[in-house]
Design an enzyme around this catalytic site. Structure first.
Site, PDB file in Angstrom:
ATOM      1  N   ALA A 196      37.845  37.142  -2.979  1.00 54.38           N
ATOM      2  CA  ALA A 196      38.416  36.634  -4.225  1.00 54.38           C
ATOM      3  C   ALA A 196      39.874  36.268  -4.018  1.00 54.38           C
ATOM      4  O   ALA A 196      40.604  36.970  -3.319  1.00 54.38           O
ATOM      5  CB  ALA A 196      38.309  37.668  -5.338  1.00 54.38           C
ATOM      6  N   ASP A 197      40.281  35.175  -4.624  1.00 58.95           N
ATOM      7  CA  ASP A 197      41.687  34.797  -4.638  1.00 58.95           C
ATOM      8  C   ASP A 197      42.376  35.268  -5.907  1.00 58.95           C
ATOM      9  O   ASP A 197      43.586  35.484  -5.917  1.00 58.95           O
ATOM     10  CB  ASP A 197      41.826  33.280  -4.494  1.00 58.95           C
ATOM     11  CG  ASP A 197      41.532  32.828  -3.085  1.00 58.95           C
ATOM     12  OD1 ASP A 197      42.496  32.626  -2.326  1.00 58.95           O
ATOM     13  OD2 ASP A 197      40.354  32.703  -2.715  1.00 58.95           O
TER      14      ASP A 197
END
Length: 325
Positions: A196-197
């Site tokens: 995930a960013d």
């Protein structure tokens, strides 16, 4: 693109400034703080989607702003020490994510699929989603990991392949467009595990483009869809995915492909070449990330443990997780 991977972007930014500061002298605390703030603000303009960078910037600014001293060099040294602690903490967090994720998926022989590159090359070490794969392999529970090529930049085919080959983890590369067919044909696949960013307060997750469609096909095929991310990727100020700014990159990344000339590789020479894939004049849309709704996510794994939704809920309580509830 010289640095990619949300945790790595934050760590490289912090350490790059630490390297610059190590050879600088500041006469006053004010001059040291002013320089560090200016440089951190500039680094913050590099990538808009990954929240880890902004989390690191905020923590570094707080560290130097709350240091009581009349010596500019003490402010400098405080920054350098903080950046070094971030490096160590990221590795420890990733190893904890790996352990929690492996326990969630199970101890029997399983197959999983991952997307993009979320390993040592995208973090300070060990990795997030790939850290879970490593932990499964270390405990003898991994039969095989499938990994996507991850168009258009091919982080999976280039980087994840390198990491898995280096560590001799049993793996197979698949085309992005083949995942649905793969889930139908291989019932041993227990979960799709991604990084995930940015994770919003409700669990909506921004990650490498192509993640959203993986979540959709996972739901259809009854496969767990697990997000692996350190708490530094959780942004409680972002209420939902609709508030996340999605970076759009150059069209050329789709229209032109680059790689090493094959015969040169076989002969031990690395000669990078570019190949025009689409006709000249073709236009392209190239978002770097997409947002997967929390409703499609089975669990979010952080260094603190596994976050699941309450019975009947379609969203996660990330604030409760961050507060230790």
């Amino acid at each position: 693109m010289q640095t990619r991977g949300a945790p790595a972007i934050a760590i490289v930014a912090a350490l790059s400034l630490a390297a610059e500061l190590s050879s600088m002298h500041f006469d006053t605390p004010a001059s040291a703080r002013a320089h560090i703030h200016t440089q951190l603000d500039y680094l913050g303009t590099s990538r808009p989607t990954a929240v880890n960078l902004f989390d690191a910037i905020a923590k570094l600014k707080h560290a130097i702003d709350t240091t009581i001293t009349d010596n500019g060099q003490v402010v400098r040294d405080t920054y350098v020490q903080m950046a070094e602690r971030m490096l160590d903490a990221d590795v420890k967090d990733n190893m904890a994510i790996g352990e929690h994720g492996a326990q969630l998926i199970g101890s029997d022989k399983v197959r999983v699929l991952t997307h993009c590159n979320t390993g040592t090359l995208a973090t300070a070490g060990y990795g997030t989603a790939l850290g879970i794969v490593r932990s499964l392999h270390a405990q003898g529970s991994l039969d095989r990991v499938y990994f996507t090529e991850t168009r258009p930049y091919n982080q999976g085919a280039r980087l994840t392949a390198f990491e898995l080959l280096t560590e001799e983890i049993p793996a197979r590369l698949v085309c992005d467009s083949a995942v649905s067919a793969l889930l139908r044909s291989d019932p041993m696949i227990r979960a799709i595990v991604v990084g995930a960013d940015r994770v919003a307060a409700n669990g909506d997750t921004a990650n490498k483009i192509g993640t959203y469609q993986l979540a959709i096909t996972a739901r259809y095929h009854g496969c767990q869809f697990i997000v692996a991310a350190p708490t530094t990727s959780v942004d409680l100020h972002t209420k939902s995915g609709s508030d996340i700014v999605i970076e759009e990159r150059n069209e050329a990344e789709i229209l032109v492909q680059s790689g090493f000339e094959r015969q040169g590789v076989l002969e031990g020479r690395l000669e990078r070449v570019e190949v025009q894939v689409a006709p000249v004049g073709t236009r392209a849309w190239n978002p770097s990330f997409d947002v997967t709704p929390a409703e499609l996510i089975s669990a979010i794994v952080t260094e603190r443990g596994v976050v699941v939704k309450q019975p009947g809920a379609s969203e996660f309580d990330m604030a409760g997780h961050m507060c230790g509830e």
